[in-house]
Design an enzyme around this catalytic site. Structure first.
Site, PDB file in Angstrom:
ATOM      1  N   CYS A 165     -72.277 -14.366  -7.834  1.00  0.00           N
ATOM      2  CA  CYS A 165     -73.667 -14.111  -7.467  1.00  0.00           C
ATOM      3  C   CYS A 165     -74.398 -13.937  -8.799  1.00  0.00           C
ATOM      4  CB  CYS A 165     -73.781 -12.839  -6.626  1.00  0.00           C
ATOM      5  SG  CYS A 165     -75.494 -12.290  -6.496  1.00  0.00           S
TER       6      CYS A 165
ATOM      7  N   ASP B 188     -27.139  -7.791  -5.086  1.00  0.00           N
ATOM      8  CA  ASP B 188     -28.162  -6.846  -4.622  1.00  0.00           C
ATOM      9  C   ASP B 188     -27.525  -5.469  -4.495  1.00  0.00           C
ATOM     10  OD1 ASP B 188     -30.517  -5.873  -3.779  1.00  0.00           O
ATOM     11  OD2 ASP B 188     -30.474  -6.776  -1.792  1.00  0.00           O
TER      12      ASP B 188
ATOM     13  N   SER C 284     -34.322  -5.406 -17.796  1.00  0.00           N
ATOM     14  CA  SER C 284     -34.266  -6.087 -16.502  1.00  0.00           C
ATOM     15  C   SER C 284     -34.707  -7.536 -16.715  1.00  0.00           C
ATOM     16  CB  SER C 284     -35.137  -5.380 -15.480  1.00  0.00           C
ATOM     17  OG  SER C 284     -36.441  -5.310 -15.983  1.00  0.00           O
ATOM     18  N   LEU C 285     -34.759  -8.283 -15.636  1.00  0.00           N
ATOM     19  CA  LEU C 285     -35.013  -9.720 -15.776  1.00  0.00           C
ATOM     20  C   LEU C 285     -36.396 -10.101 -15.292  1.00  0.00           C
ATOM     21  CD1 LEU C 285     -31.608 -10.917 -14.313  1.00  0.00           C
ATOM     22  CD2 LEU C 285     -32.315 -11.093 -16.698  1.00  0.00           C
TER      23      LEU C 285
ATOM     24  N   GLU D  54     -23.062  -4.425 -11.477  1.00  0.00           N
ATOM     25  CA  GLU D  54     -23.810  -4.051 -10.280  1.00  0.00           C
ATOM     26  C   GLU D  54     -22.824  -3.477  -9.272  1.00  0.00           C
ATOM     27  OE1 GLU D  54     -26.941  -4.722 -10.806  1.00  0.00           O
ATOM     28  OE2 GLU D  54     -27.937  -4.615  -8.861  1.00  0.00           O
TER      29      GLU D  54
ATOM     30  N   CYS E 280     -78.586  -7.747  -7.738  1.00  0.00           N
ATOM     31  CA  CYS E 280     -77.974  -7.771  -6.399  1.00  0.00           C
ATOM     32  C   CYS E 280     -77.499  -6.349  -6.085  1.00  0.00           C
ATOM     33  CB  CYS E 280     -76.801  -8.750  -6.405  1.00  0.00           C
ATOM     34  SG  CYS E 280     -75.753  -8.627  -4.949  1.00  0.00           S
TER      35      CYS E 280
ATOM     36  N   LYS F  15     -28.943 -17.933 -17.052  1.00  0.00           N
ATOM     37  CA  LYS F  15     -28.860 -17.341 -18.385  1.00  0.00           C
ATOM     38  C   LYS F  15     -28.494 -18.406 -19.417  1.00  0.00           C
ATOM     39  CE  LYS F  15     -26.964 -13.050 -16.529  1.00  0.00           C
ATOM     40  NZ  LYS F  15     -25.810 -12.142 -16.445  1.00  0.00           N
TER      41      LYS F  15
ATOM     42  N   ASP G 271       0.840  -1.201   0.000  1.00  0.00           N
ATOM     43  CA  ASP G 271       0.000   0.000   0.000  1.00  0.00           C
ATOM     44  C   ASP G 271       0.873   1.248   0.000  1.00  0.00           C
ATOM     45  OD1 ASP G 271      -2.100  -1.645   0.076  1.00  0.00           O
ATOM     46  OD2 ASP G 271      -2.818  -1.078   2.080  1.00  0.00           O
TER      47      ASP G 271
ATOM     48  N   LYS H 104     -27.201 -13.087  -8.119  1.00  0.00           N
ATOM     49  CA  LYS H 104     -27.860 -11.823  -8.434  1.00  0.00           C
ATOM     50  C   LYS H 104     -27.438 -10.833  -7.354  1.00  0.00           C
ATOM     51  CE  LYS H 104     -32.318  -9.858  -9.679  1.00  0.00           C
ATOM     52  NZ  LYS H 104     -32.278  -8.710  -8.787  1.00  0.00           N
TER      53      LYS H 104
ATOM     54  N   TYR I 227     -21.249  -8.298 -15.437  1.00  0.00           N
ATOM     55  CA  TYR I 227     -21.835  -9.576 -15.853  1.00  0.00           C
ATOM     56  C   TYR I 227     -22.308  -9.649 -17.298  1.00  0.00           C
ATOM     57  CZ  TYR I 227     -25.644  -6.776 -13.931  1.00  0.00           C
ATOM     58  OH  TYR I 227     -26.486  -5.754 -13.623  1.00  0.00           O
TER      59      TYR I 227
ATOM     60  N   ASP J 237       0.739   4.201  -2.705  1.00  0.00           N
ATOM     61  CA  ASP J 237       0.444   5.589  -2.324  1.00  0.00           C
ATOM     62  C   ASP J 237       1.546   6.542  -2.783  1.00  0.00           C
ATOM     63  OD1 ASP J 237      -1.858   4.722  -1.230  1.00  0.00           O
ATOM     64  OD2 ASP J 237      -1.182   4.812   0.859  1.00  0.00           O
TER      65      ASP J 237
ATOM     66  N   GLU K 207     -25.703 -17.415 -12.207  1.00  0.00           N
ATOM     67  CA  GLU K 207     -24.874 -16.418 -11.520  1.00  0.00           C
ATOM     68  C   GLU K 207     -25.567 -15.938 -10.263  1.00  0.00           C
ATOM     69  OE1 GLU K 207     -24.386 -13.225 -14.285  1.00  0.00           O
ATOM     70  OE2 GLU K 207     -23.144 -14.401 -15.640  1.00  0.00           O
TER      71      GLU K 207
ATOM     72  N   CYS L  32     -77.420 -10.329  -1.237  1.00  0.00           N
ATOM     73  CA  CYS L  32     -78.804 -10.469  -1.699  1.00  0.00           C
ATOM     74  C   CYS L  32     -79.402 -11.836  -1.400  1.00  0.00           C
ATOM     75  CB  CYS L  32     -78.878 -10.192  -3.206  1.00  0.00           C
ATOM     76  SG  CYS L  32     -78.129 -11.489  -4.195  1.00  0.00           S
TER      77      CYS L  32
ATOM     78  N   LYS M  89     -35.607 -15.103  -7.411  1.00  0.00           N
ATOM     79  CA  LYS M  89     -35.485 -14.245  -6.230  1.00  0.00           C
ATOM     80  C   LYS M  89     -35.649 -15.099  -4.987  1.00  0.00           C
ATOM     81  CE  LYS M  89     -36.427 -10.031  -6.304  1.00  0.00           C
ATOM     82  NZ  LYS M  89     -35.639  -8.819  -6.060  1.00  0.00           N
TER      83      LYS M  89
ATOM     84  N   CYS N 147     -75.115 -15.421  -1.480  1.00  0.00           N
ATOM     85  CA  CYS N 147     -74.530 -14.079  -1.564  1.00  0.00           C
ATOM     86  C   CYS N 147     -74.864 -13.303  -0.280  1.00  0.00           C
ATOM     87  CB  CYS N 147     -75.100 -13.354  -2.787  1.00  0.00           C
ATOM     88  SG  CYS N 147     -74.600 -11.618  -2.850  1.00  0.00           S
TER      89      CYS N 147
END
Ligand code: IVH
Length: 704
Positions: free
Chosen positions: A430, A113, A80-81, A166, A435, A297, A31, A111, A214, A35, A109, A417, A321, A414
């Site tokens: 009905c 979020d 979208s899917l 994503e 009625c 897919k 690092d 999904k 993706y 830097d 794959e 009535c 989902k 019903c």
């Protein structure tokens, strides 16, 4: 070495180290060393502004200048899917595709979020990062996305490519940051979405967002399958989620192809699909980022094109989902509603439950079969979901009641009535045309905004006038002496209110025939079906009467129209030859209602269909559109459709004053927000005076 040469050398080194880190997870240098090189490049750029390039890693720290997320058109359709909520639906999907194409292979794959983004590269340099928006137009959030270290600013090859990915915030980072916020976010996705739309990219830079990519779309060339695309994305420097499963007829074949592509991932045969879904579902908890499902897919790009697309989704993929948003509550009662067609709908009255931003008390139970499948009884504790974010549904019984109640049963008569109910298909009806519930339902439907739009005759007033015996049938609306309400001193009907109703009733006589026809609520006479009839030249009562003079011929003509099948056609003929309907239409004609749209359409110019294919949600209050349904009418006149809530699929949110949660939701999902001013400009009623982005920023300001 000149400063330009040194700057270029530093950029190359830093980019290479970063790519290595984000594709292998290991940094080739410490690092400290990174830097040091970074600071050296910053110093050169500060001293020599001409040394700054588009792909300089110094953009990663962001800037304090305010950016305004201009709108830009996507050059790829950002779809979208389609969603499945059970593994079974995914099996059915794969079976269906295999039946039409036995040679298709599949990739499963995670999904992610997060927040959907499209990265546009020209000659290998990140030119633009655009939110999904409405799928065709999104917001340019490039300065903010450049701060995401995992997003390559320069690729390993000078290609022109668009990449979907994503943006997400790892769970640990989310928990750390959320602790420091006055108003914590509900989940990492919301925090990521808010961060992407910060006005100052220096603020975005402070949140360690990441990305998985993706899908890749090359301007030229490209690859013939998804596995090769993912492999090439990796080579170019994009982070690709390694947790995928690849299905071919033999797992060995899949393994060989994954190895050739240099991809990790699980090699599977088709029969492994259930186990793989289970595997990924199990692993979900131990991932450092959130996933809300899996995406299956088709692998072969050629097969994808053969399968094609609906307006919103590719037919070659499905999102499984893990769960629809759910809440728990107790069913306090189940009663039935009688609709204007006589259809009986059982409704669960549940203890108020908060779900996806709204309070739910009433949940439809559809019909007896649905209740039987749940084995639902009064007093049960149930899981309630909001599928597709719109209609609340009872998903399951979480705990049966301890009151001894058994599965609820439909009454035999019903409740309104007393007529004996009839079962047709899955539903009970009905059968009594007279009625009271059906009569009231017909009146309400006729007067409603979508049909005749008679102001002042809402369901409350109709209910009241019906129970007082003043209104029973649709013709009563036009024959009733409205002023008698004032004369007779009927409580609640003052001069002002009554004359407003009378005026609205009078004006409604001019309503176009197509809406009168829709208002009668005959089976299959939807606005869409009527539009089809009108486009085919059936624009008047007379032309429809002539059409059905010969039923067989009428059916032939109707079914030749695009969008009308044999069942709809038969119902239309049936409706137009029904003696009650004929009598009603004749009475309304005598009462002066419009029965011919030939004349009306000349006075009513047809608008250019500028919103065709778009779905609009309207919220808040407006200066020019009162009630706000009037704005919706303008949208529909121009080909748009109405949705009642904002989802990823919504094209635009028209937001008036005091717009609330829908505005925040639109901002979160990147749905385009249109102000009243802009809307007026769009429909040609006013010059555009401000940009759409001003709005979007205001919302974001309140989100973060
Ligand atoms: S494929 C045409 N793959 O889920 C290709 N989407 O509605 C469509 N998402 O908008 C997207 N992980 O933002 C795909 N592995 C993945 C994904 C993924 C997350 C998001 C994406 C999309 C939404 C589905």
């Amino acid at each position: 070495m000149t400063y330009l040469e040194r700057a270029s050398e530093l950029r190359n080194l830093l980019e290479e180290y970063q790519r290595a880190y984000y594709t292998t997870g290991r940094s080739p240098v410490s690092d400290l060393e990174y830097d040091r090189l970074f600071d050296e490049l910053s110093a050169i750029e500060k001293e020599h502004p001409d040394a700054v390039t588009e792909d300089s890693p110094t953009h990663r720290v962001g800037s304090d200048l305010s950016s305004d997320f201009p709108e830009v058109a996507h050059t790829i359709p950002v779809l979208s899917l389609d969603k499945a909520y059970s593994a079974q639906e995914v099996f059915t999907f794969i079976d269906r595709i295999h039946r039409s194409n036995g040679a298709a292979s599949f990739v499963l794959e995670e999904k992610i979020d997060g927040f959907s983004i499209v990265l546009y590269y020209r000659k290998g340099i990140l030119e633009r990062a655009v939110t999904r928006g409405n799928g065709s137009v999104g917001n340019d959030v490039t300065p903010n996305v450049k701060t995401i270290k995992a997003v390559p600013l320069r690729l390993s090859k000078p290609v022109d490519i668009s990449v979907r990915g994503e943006v997400f915030l790892p769970v640990e980072e989310f928990q750390r940051i959320n602790l420091t916020l006055d108003e914590p976010y509900a989940n990492p996705r919301n925090l990521a979405a808010g961060t992407i739309r910060r006005n100052k990219s220096s603020e975005t830079a402070r949140v360690p967002l990441s990305i998985f990519c993706y899908e890749g779309f090359w301007a030229e060339g490209g690859f013939d399958d998804h596995i090769k695309i993912l492999s090439e994305l990796k080579t170019l420097g994009f982070p690709v989620d390694p947790n995928l499963s690849y299905f071919r007829s033999s797992a060995e074949d899949a393994a060989a192809r994954l190895a050739a592509a240099g991809l990790e991932g699980r090699a599977c045969s088709y029969s492994d699909l259930p186990d793989e879904i289970e595997h990924h579902t199990r692993e979900r908890k131990s991932l450092p980022y959130e996933i809300d499902g899996l995406v299956l897919k088709v692998n072969e790009i050629g097969f994808r094109e053969e399968l094609g697309y609906t307006e919103h989704h590719p037919r070659w993929a499905i999102a499984y989902k893990f769960e629809a948003p759910q809440a728990q509550s107790v069913v306090e009662a189940i009663d039935v509603q009688v609709g204007r067609t006589g259809r009986i709908t059982p409704m669960a009255r549940i203890k108020a439950a908060k779900l996806a931003g709204s309070v739910i008390r009433n949940v439809t139970l559809h019909n007896q079969d649905y209740i039987d499948s749940l084995e639902l009884a009064v007093g049960d504790t149930v899981a309630v979901s909001k599928r597709g974010d719109v209609i609340p549904a009872v998903e399951s019984v979480v705990e049966p009641n301890t009151l001894g109640n058994t599965t609820w049963k439909m009454p035999s008569v019903c409740p309104e009535c007393g007529a004996t109910l009839e079962k047709r298909g899955a539903h009970h009806f009905c059968p009594n045309r007279n009625c009271p519930a059906r009569e009231k339902g017909r009146l309400e439907f006729f007067c409603a905004k979508k049909q005749m739009d008679i102001e002042g005759l809402g369901s409350g007033t109709i209910e009241d006038l019906y129970s007082r015996g003043y209104l029973r049938t649709i013709t009563d609306i036009y024959t009733f002496d409205w002023s008698s309400l004032v004369r007779d001193g009927v409580p609640g009907y003052g001069e002002k209110k009554t004359s407003a109703i009378a005026k609205a009733v009078e004006e409604s006589r001019k309503t176009p025939f197509r809406r009168v026809l829709a208002g009668l609520g005959m089976n299959e006479f939807s606005h869409k079906a009527i539009e089809i009839l009108q486009n085919a030249g059936f624009r008047s009562k007379q032309s429809l009467t002539d059409l059905v003079a010969d039923s067989a011929k009428a059916l032939e003509v109707l079914t030749s129209l695009d969008g009308i099948g044999p069942l709809t056609g038969a119902e239309i003929v049936c409706g137009l030859t029904d003696p009650d309907n004929i009598a009603l239409l004749n009475s309304l004609e005598e009462l002066g209602l419009c029965m011919d749209d030939g004349a009306v359409s000349e006075a009513e110019p047809t608008e250019a269909q500028i919103f065709a294919g778009q779905s609009w949600c309207v919220t808040g209050t407006f200066d020019h559109f009162q009630p706000r349904e009037k704005a919706m009418e303008e949208i529909k006149k121009r080909g748009g459709t109405e949705v009642s809530s904002v989802s990823r699929r919504t094209s635009c949110l028209l937001a008036g004053k005091n717009a609330g949660s829908k505005l925040a939701k639109a901002a979160e999902l990147g749905v385009r927000v249109v102000s009243e001013e802009q809307f007026l400009a769009m429909i040609g009623q006013k010059e555009e005076t401000e940009s759409v982005q001003g709005e979007a920023q205001e919302i974001q300001g309140s989100l973060f």
